[in-house]
Write an enzyme that holds these catalytic residues in place. Sequence first.
Site, PDB file in Angstrom:
ATOM      1  N   GLU A   1      50.032  55.720  44.717  1.00 13.18           N
ATOM      2  CA  GLU A   1      50.360  57.046  43.923  1.00 13.18           C
ATOM      3  C   GLU A   1      51.002  58.059  45.036  1.00 13.18           C
ATOM      4  O   GLU A   1      52.045  58.692  44.720  1.00 13.18           O
ATOM      5  CB  GLU A   1      49.416  57.671  42.945  1.00 13.18           C
ATOM      6  CG  GLU A   1      49.446  57.016  41.732  1.00 13.18           C
ATOM      7  CD  GLU A   1      48.456  55.592  41.632  1.00 13.18           C
ATOM      8  OE1 GLU A   1      48.315  55.154  40.722  1.00 13.18           O
ATOM      9  OE2 GLU A   1      47.815  55.386  42.841  1.00 13.18           O
TER      10      GLU A   1
ATOM     11  N   GLU B   1      44.071  50.910  37.915  1.00 15.13           N
ATOM     12  CA  GLU B   1      43.050  51.886  37.287  1.00 15.13           C
ATOM     13  C   GLU B   1      42.492  51.352  35.854  1.00 15.13           C
ATOM     14  O   GLU B   1      41.255  51.532  35.460  1.00 15.13           O
ATOM     15  CB  GLU B   1      43.578  53.118  37.052  1.00 15.13           C
ATOM     16  CG  GLU B   1      43.787  54.026  38.345  1.00 15.13           C
ATOM     17  CD  GLU B   1      44.481  55.382  38.259  1.00 15.13           C
ATOM     18  OE1 GLU B   1      43.955  56.327  38.493  1.00 15.13           O
ATOM     19  OE2 GLU B   1      45.866  55.155  37.746  1.00 15.13           O
TER      20      GLU B   1
END
Length: 682
Positions: free
Chosen positions: A128, A108
Amino acid sequence: MQIETSRVRIERDGDIAFIVIDNPPINAGSIEVRRGLIEALKTLQGDDTVTAAVLIGAGKTFVAGSDLREFSAPLADPQVPAVISAIELFRKPIVAALHGAALGGGFELALGCDARIVAADAVVGLPEVTFGLIPGAGGTVRLPRLTSADKALEIITSCRRVGAMEALAIGLIDEIANGDLRAEAARFGRSLSGKRRVRDLPVVDFSPDALDAAAASAIRARRGHPGVNEAIAAVRRAVTSEFDAALSEERAEFQRLRMTEESAAMRHLFFAERRASDVAGLDSVSPRPLSTIGIVGAGTMGAGIAACFLSAGYRVRLVDQTAAILASLPDRLSKMVQDASPSTVISTLFSASENIGSLSDCDMVVEAVFEDMDVKKELLRNLERVLRPQSIIASNTSYLDLNDLAASTAEPSRVVGLHFFSPAHRMRLLEVVKGVATAPDVLKTALTVGRRFGKVSVVAGVCEGFIGNRIYNAYRLQCEAMIEQGASPGQIDRALENFGFAMGPFAVGDLSGLDIAAANRRRRRAAGLDQDRSQSSLEHLVAEGRLGRKTAAGWYDYPEGARRGIESETVATMLDRQRARTGVEQREFEDWEIQALALASIGNEAALVLAEGIAARPSDIDLVWVNGYGFPARLGGPLYWLSRQPDHWFASAMQLLEQNPFPGFRKGHLSLLRPSTTISQK
């Protein structure tokens, strides 16, 4: 020029500023890293001599993820979104230079930069959902602006690592460096004329039908897994809502999921995997070198084990006495080994023979023959005659006494257990069994092999069934005891599947074959390991030819080859006769009783396993049950789950077990599971 700020430093190469993350071993995005990045960006913001910046990791990787140790409490500021915002607000372009792994919050960060260049070995991904979360720093919002929404959703929900070539092909990165990554990143930075933020890009064109199909596939593949539905909703918002609105919703959902019991349980398993590799006395031990592996037995298990070694790049020599089995090997192995073509496997890594002498130069030989002590002992003695002294002998036994097996050889220190779970090439669990004589470097080698396979390797001591099968045997006997008292196989399976198990014990028995379980029951009885000398219901089924799915009849009926069984009137009648013969008092069971008794039997036997030193720690048992026996990962494993139950529930469940014991029940040292809980001693 060099400026150091916490775990981040600034290095200059003319007009290019390198922002170097140096937080070994994996450059986790800890609070120190986040603060360091903010300070570095502040330092460089007003420097007009900087043409562009390069964000790069020191050591072997970029940023392999966030520091999960922070996730159990409120996150300290600055959080990752604030760092990405600072990157986007930086006046000059920033290039992310990726090598090793850029995962989770690390990827990210890279998505927040203006461009991404990677080394050929780099992998990127958003794992995640593995932890019951969704990406929380823009992953679900930025990814569909670089690749199609259906592909973005597949990457997010599968949690897979995307290699450099694929990442380039689908638009996740801009370049693969041909030479030195640092120099190439500086060159790329100088070529940029200004900012080109991902947030300013439109959503990539996609097919709504393809997105729906990707969502349906994700739900099927990860049935009941927390985070999947939320990830689907987040990607849909990303392609229908304004950027900042979708970003805000994503962060709120991430923060909510982070504090759930399911996410905490899955983070427990993450850390449990790392603890499992911490084996006393092996820190300074080096593994033995391995290149050529021998396998004796080319049936289903032997072929699956061969596929594991082949996929990991080892040369494999397979020996079996049945010519037809050997002839079918190439086709079977080519289907199992997904990362190599059949011609590559056969021509460069694989050979087969009926002659055990062909294994003479193997560095390790794994026996995968019939589960019979005499057969295995004779094989080990024959292997010892043809192998070099330094070669390792590994047994795939799932129940037999490894110490007894090893004692049949002249050098028991070279013998170790490698208990693969079926199908061996797919199941993540590997029990590495340490005998009393197993040499430290032999054990270290076995663990190294498991790591190279990508398996969850758990060290077990020697006992009947080691960790997993020993505890499973208690669980299965308890469930059979409930059947003797009036419950039906279907009721028990439904109750445990409703709890979260992938399959109930009777459906599992039909899948694996009741004849195997019955043979093991007879072996245990002959060895004096079972106190109950009577023939069990399971053995009555086998005597009537009901062996499970392979005969279309077991605990359930399987009409016309159905994969899911239906409850059988024949079995119900047989159970009624069995109950009448034994005179066991009949009663009705409620689902909560079935669940409590089954889970208490697992916990009780686990306490015995821990007390005897068969398992090193409770979290090892959790890993075994999640990865080998279908216990739901979202609950963290049976011992983690039991530790989270109220004291009154735990005490009641254990007392219920004492009042309804299965044959051969022994009470465990429950303080090993719940030090604060005291229950009656009988």
